[in-house]
Design a protein around this motif. Structure first.
Motif, PDB file in Angstrom:
ATOM      1  N   TYR A 126       0.799  -1.349   0.145  1.00  0.00           N
ATOM      2  CA  TYR A 126      -0.053   0.013   0.092  1.00  0.00           C
ATOM      3  C   TYR A 126       0.923   1.447   0.190  1.00  0.00           C
ATOM      4  N   ALA A 127       1.943   1.297   0.786  1.00  0.00           N
ATOM      5  CA  ALA A 127       2.858   2.387   0.839  1.00  0.00           C
ATOM      6  C   ALA A 127       3.596   2.459  -0.532  1.00  0.00           C
ATOM      7  N   GLU A 178      -9.112 -13.526 -17.714  1.00  0.00           N
ATOM      8  CA  GLU A 178      -7.807 -14.163 -18.111  1.00  0.00           C
ATOM      9  C   GLU A 178      -6.543 -12.965 -17.669  1.00  0.00           C
ATOM     10  N   LEU A 179      -6.682 -11.874 -18.336  1.00  0.00           N
ATOM     11  CA  LEU A 179      -5.529 -10.970 -17.860  1.00  0.00           C
ATOM     12  C   LEU A 179      -5.409 -10.506 -16.554  1.00  0.00           C
ATOM     13  N   SER A 180      -6.277 -10.402 -15.739  1.00  0.00           N
ATOM     14  CA  SER A 180      -6.433 -10.168 -14.477  1.00  0.00           C
ATOM     15  C   SER A 180      -5.639 -11.341 -13.537  1.00  0.00           C
ATOM     16  N   GLN A 181      -6.096 -12.514 -13.772  1.00  0.00           N
ATOM     17  CA  GLN A 181      -5.667 -13.828 -13.262  1.00  0.00           C
ATOM     18  C   GLN A 181      -4.018 -13.998 -13.507  1.00  0.00           C
ATOM     19  N   ARG A 182      -3.734 -13.565 -14.635  1.00  0.00           N
ATOM     20  CA  ARG A 182      -2.339 -13.746 -15.298  1.00  0.00           C
ATOM     21  C   ARG A 182      -1.373 -12.609 -14.378  1.00  0.00           C
ATOM     22  N   ILE A 183      -2.078 -11.300 -14.067  1.00  0.00           N
ATOM     23  CA  ILE A 183      -1.228 -10.468 -13.308  1.00  0.00           C
ATOM     24  C   ILE A 183      -1.026 -10.998 -11.674  1.00  0.00           C
ATOM     25  N   ALA A 184      -2.245 -11.714 -11.370  1.00  0.00           N
ATOM     26  CA  ALA A 184      -2.012 -11.931 -10.010  1.00  0.00           C
ATOM     27  C   ALA A 184      -1.188 -13.330  -9.869  1.00  0.00           C
ATOM     28  N   THR A 218      -0.975  -7.579  -4.722  1.00  0.00           N
ATOM     29  CA  THR A 218      -0.369  -8.259  -5.610  1.00  0.00           C
ATOM     30  C   THR A 218       0.715  -7.368  -5.854  1.00  0.00           C
ATOM     31  N   TYR A 219       0.649  -6.066  -5.728  1.00  0.00           N
ATOM     32  CA  TYR A 219       1.865  -5.006  -6.111  1.00  0.00           C
ATOM     33  C   TYR A 219       2.763  -4.851  -4.849  1.00  0.00           C
ATOM     34  N   GLY A 274       6.509  -4.723  -7.789  1.00  0.00           N
ATOM     35  CA  GLY A 274       5.269  -4.905  -8.624  1.00  0.00           C
ATOM     36  C   GLY A 274       4.743  -3.551  -8.756  1.00  0.00           C
ATOM     37  N   GLU A 275       4.832  -2.682  -7.765  1.00  0.00           N
ATOM     38  CA  GLU A 275       4.297  -1.048  -8.112  1.00  0.00           C
ATOM     39  C   GLU A 275       5.212  -0.533  -9.104  1.00  0.00           C
ATOM     40  N   MET A 276       6.354  -0.976  -9.373  1.00  0.00           N
ATOM     41  CA  MET A 276       7.343  -0.088 -10.261  1.00  0.00           C
ATOM     42  C   MET A 276       6.636  -0.561 -11.674  1.00  0.00           C
TER      43      MET A 276
END
Length: 799
Positions: A45-46, A220-226, A266-267, A274-276
């Motif tokens: 989150y930060a 599908e794409l959301s799952q691939r991110i996660a 996730t990030y 992941g945030e980058m």
């Protein structure tokens, strides 16, 4: 191709606070942080609030507040904790929403169901409370009415959507698999037979001519991110987004929308940095690369209102292919870690909690008639008080007519009962986990408050139901066993609360001194969010064995020399305690006694250094006892952590004095590269040498190099962490020694008086601690303005 991109982050942590103290206890699995809220905050989150974008040489080219560009929801239970523990991060969320409203006319932030309850399984009244409380919380902190809301696990049915519409919610996000059919020419066409594009919003018809807009995320794409690691490569991530955008088709439409939805952790937590990667994606969208531009859902829906009706699978959820059975039966959905385990325990767990909920509701209705002007209205309005405790007096004047202490307990009883239905209690593979145990703890507190307000004892029947829930873990037994072993031990009695308070007062040396100094009307007080303990002490004449003399008391009688006492030695005291919980006040006499190790062994209570024990006598004559060795493991960890933190703060002054002598006498060790004499005596003071050496203009480069070698050889991981914390505090203090800008600029931003000094500090610390974590300092420099601090920024690796 003309596509709008909306990336949604679901920011939620279940309620973790101890229901008696209101503090999150230590969770060992979250180490090195105290608990999981703290760890996810720092890892996800930060970083999203200050996401770095680096140039080809690894220097910071930009720091992005991702909350300005992504759609997001922050759960009320998480937001409340952040309000107390991480207000700077929360302010970045608020700021991101404000900026998006100014930019697009609609905000990025969405509301979230209050306790993350599976709404199709909730009663009609609980649906209303969970929605109303969520809306009130959002209005209080985001300063506007929410347009959309995140449904827990995307669990939905028509009754849920009806309640949302009544509260003014206009849209929700769902998974594509939750769509059953489309209405075409007045007929329902199964999605197996017709065309279905997730690039457009749809509407669900409700009663009285109302409707709810639904946006389906790209599954599908959301799952691939996660799960597939797209966040490890920002450019690869963008290419997948571009490919998916090309497949979106919406005939005769000016634009389509690609919606991605993932958990916020996730990030960064699941995928480091992941945030980058997300910051890279947002930068491409800002530049409208490949014809893709950023938006949020409220903005897109306003510009592209739904034109087609969708029929949903009811009930349904994104994470269960069997409707919502994952939260009430052994449907086969699990986290995958234990393929041979069953989840037959889910049914009895829900049955037991629902039995508690039904009992609580019946008692509230009956007892509330005597306490409230209108009990139902008071419970609905209680969400306003949960959002802003400052409204307590106003709330009482509006809703409470009699027996205020009982009224507050009844409201707390309802809130605790609702908290027990957080979805994560059923999501994982076994009942003997922290999530079901937390839910059972909230139910225990609700049943306890019910008894305290004249209600029936629900526990016997509650436990009989839990006995049907069998754990998969060897030796864990049934849900009844889990409750009795792991949950009941968490209960904070009056004696437990007094023991915690006295232990902390003892560690802070606030019990040290002559009897006349502490046996006075002014109480000694320890406060937690939900409860406070005020103690009025007097010298206790507790019978002691002959070998235990008054020297063992930190309350020193007149005539005993101060050097005859030790703060770690036993205390025997008597006094009066007042426990305040909300407006509830409970007075009692309290006796605190330290049992020596010898007496503990003789009594077969424990075999530790010794054991502090408290006995309380309540006004009704009943007694309660609590001892350190009898505390539950979470409470023991909580107390130990608090005592160590207080000890660290108390010893800082002594260690800093030693550090000053170390630096003054540093030249004595000319052969420092071979170590120092008796290094065990250096350990506690070494971290404090770093900020002193950072600010010292007397030390030569040779001195600092000598100190660097000593630090490298003798400073352990924990010592480095403390040294970094001390340096960070000093540098941040220096950054905030600033002067306001001209009067014509009505802002709170500041300029630094001495950029050169701070730059030198950073350079010196980099020499002493090459792996120093400058993350917080970099964030502050960015916000103050890199251009105003050029030398400092350069040394902090800004472009």
């Amino acid at each position: 191709m003309s596509v709008s991109l909306c990336i949604h982050g679901h920011f939620y942590q279940p309620p973790r606070e101890d229901p008696w103290l209101g503090r999150i206890l230590v969770e060992a699995s979250a180490a090195p942080m105290r608990h999981w809220n703290q760890r996810i905050l720092r890892e996800s989150y930060a970083p999203l609030a200050w996401a770095r974008r680096l140039d080809s040489e690894g220097r910071i080219a930009d720091i992005l507040n991702c909350y300005e560009w992504i759609s997001f929801n922050v759960g009320p239970t998480l937001r409340q904790w952040m309000q107390r523990s991480a207000p700077q991060v929360l302010e970045r969320m608020y700021e991101g929403d404000r900026i998006s409203v100014a930019r697009w006319g609609h905000g990025n932030a969405m509301a979230q169901i209050y306790h993350h309850t599976i709404m199709p399984l909730a009663s009609a009244r609980d649906k209303e409370l969970e929605t109303r409380w969520a809306v009130v919380d959002f209005q209080r902190y985001f300063g506007r009415t929410p347009e959309g809301i995140w449904l827990s696990e995307c669990a939905v049915d028509r009754a849920t959507l009806e309640v949302l519409a009544q509260e003014g919610i206009s849209f929700v996000i769902l998974a594509p698999g939750q769509a059953k059919a489309l209405m075409q020419d007045g007929k329902a066409v199964s999605l197996a037979e017709g065309h279905f594009s997730i690039g457009r919003p749809y509407q669900v018809a409700l009663s009285q001519g109302k409707s709810m807009t639904v946006v389906f995320y790209h599954g599908e794409l959301s799952q691939r991110i996660a799960f597939d690691g797209l966040l490890r490569d920002g450019e690869l991530f963008w290419q997948r987004i571009a490919d998916s955008s090309r497949s979106l088709a919406w005939e005769n439409a000016k634009r389509s929308i690609l919606t991605l939805a993932t958990d916020g952790e996730t990030y960064g937590h699941h995928f480091k940095f992941g945030e980058m990667a997300l910051a890279h994606i947002l930068a491409q969208g800002f530049l409208q690369r490949d014809g893709i531009s950023l938006t949020n859902l409220a903005t897109f829906i306003a510009e592209n209102p739904p034109e087609q009706e969708v029929i949903l699978h009811e009930p349904s959820a994104w994470s269960c292919s069997h409707g919502v059975e994952r939260w009430q039966s052994d449907c086969g959905c699990k986290d995958g870690g234990h393929p041979d385990w069953n989840q037959k325990w889910r049914g009895p767990l829900r049955e037991a909690l629902q039995y508690c909920r039904d009992g609580v509701n019946a008692h509230f209705a009956k007892r509330g008639e005597l306490c409230f002007v209108n009990a139902d209205n008071a419970l609905t309005a209680y969400g306003e008080l949960l959002a802003d405790a400052q409204q307590r007096t106003h709330f009482a004047a509006m809703h409470i007519k009699a027996e205020a202490d009982v009224a507050w307990k009844l409201l707390a009883m309802q809130e605790q009962s609702l908290a027990s239905f957080a979805s994560c209690a059923w999501f994982f593979d076994d009942i003997a986990r922290i999530e079901p145990e937390n839910s059972l703890t909230y139910a225990l507190r609700a049943m306890e408050l019910m008894c305290e307000t004249g209600g029936d004892e629900l526990r016997p029947a509650f436990l009989a139901i839990l006995a049907k829930a069998q754990s998969n873990k060897q030796g864990a037994g049934s849900g009844k066993d889990v409750f009795e072993k792991e949950v009941l031990s968490r209960r904070d009695s009056s004696a437990t609360l007094c023991l915690l308070a006295l232990s902390m007062l003892h560690a802070e040396r606030r019990l040290t001194g002559a009897v006349s100094e502490i046996a006075q009307s002014t109480p000694l007080c320890i406060e937690w969010p939900y409860v406070s303990v005020e103690i009025f002490l007097e010298a206790g004449k507790v019978p002691l064995p002959a070998h235990e003399t008054a020297v063992q008391c930190t309350v020193v009688p007149q005539g005993i020399a101060a050097d005859q006492t030790d703060s770690i030695l036993p205390v025997s005291l008597r006094g009066m305690a007042i426990i305040r919980s909300g407006r509830e006040v409970q007075g009692m006499t309290v006796q605190w006694e330290w049992k020596t190790a010898e007496s503990c062994v003789q009594e077969k209570t424990c075999a530790t250094y010794g054991c502090s024990e408290v006995t309380t006598r309540l006004p009704n004559g009943t007694q309660e006892r609590a001892s350190l060795c009898g505390l539950s493991l979470p409470l023991r960890d909580f107390l130990l952590d608090a005592l160590l933190e207080r000890k660290a703060r108390g010893m800082g002054g002594d260690a800093e004095i030693a550090a000053r002598y170390i630096l003054s006498l540093l030249n004595v060790w000319e052969e420092a590269q071979h170590g120092v004499c008796r290094p065990e005596f250096w350990v506690s003071a070494l971290p404090y040498t770093v900020p002193l050496a950072m600010k010292s203009a007397i030390l030569t480069n040779s001195n600092r190099e000598q100190l660097r070698v000593i630090l490298e050889m003798h400073l352990n991981t924990a010592g480095k962490k403390l040294a970094q914390k001390l340096v960070e505090e000093e540098v941040l203090l220096g950054l905030h020694r600033c002067t306001p800008l001209g009067k014509e600029e009505a802002t709170n931003r500041c300029v630094l008086a001495d950029d050169a000094t701070l730059a030198v500090w950073v350079e010196r610390v980099t020499q002493l601690l090459p792996d120093m974590d400058w993350w917080n300092v970099q964030n502050t420099v960015w916000e103050l303005g890199v251009g105003k601090l050029p030398e400092t920024a350069k040394r902090l690796r800004f472009v």
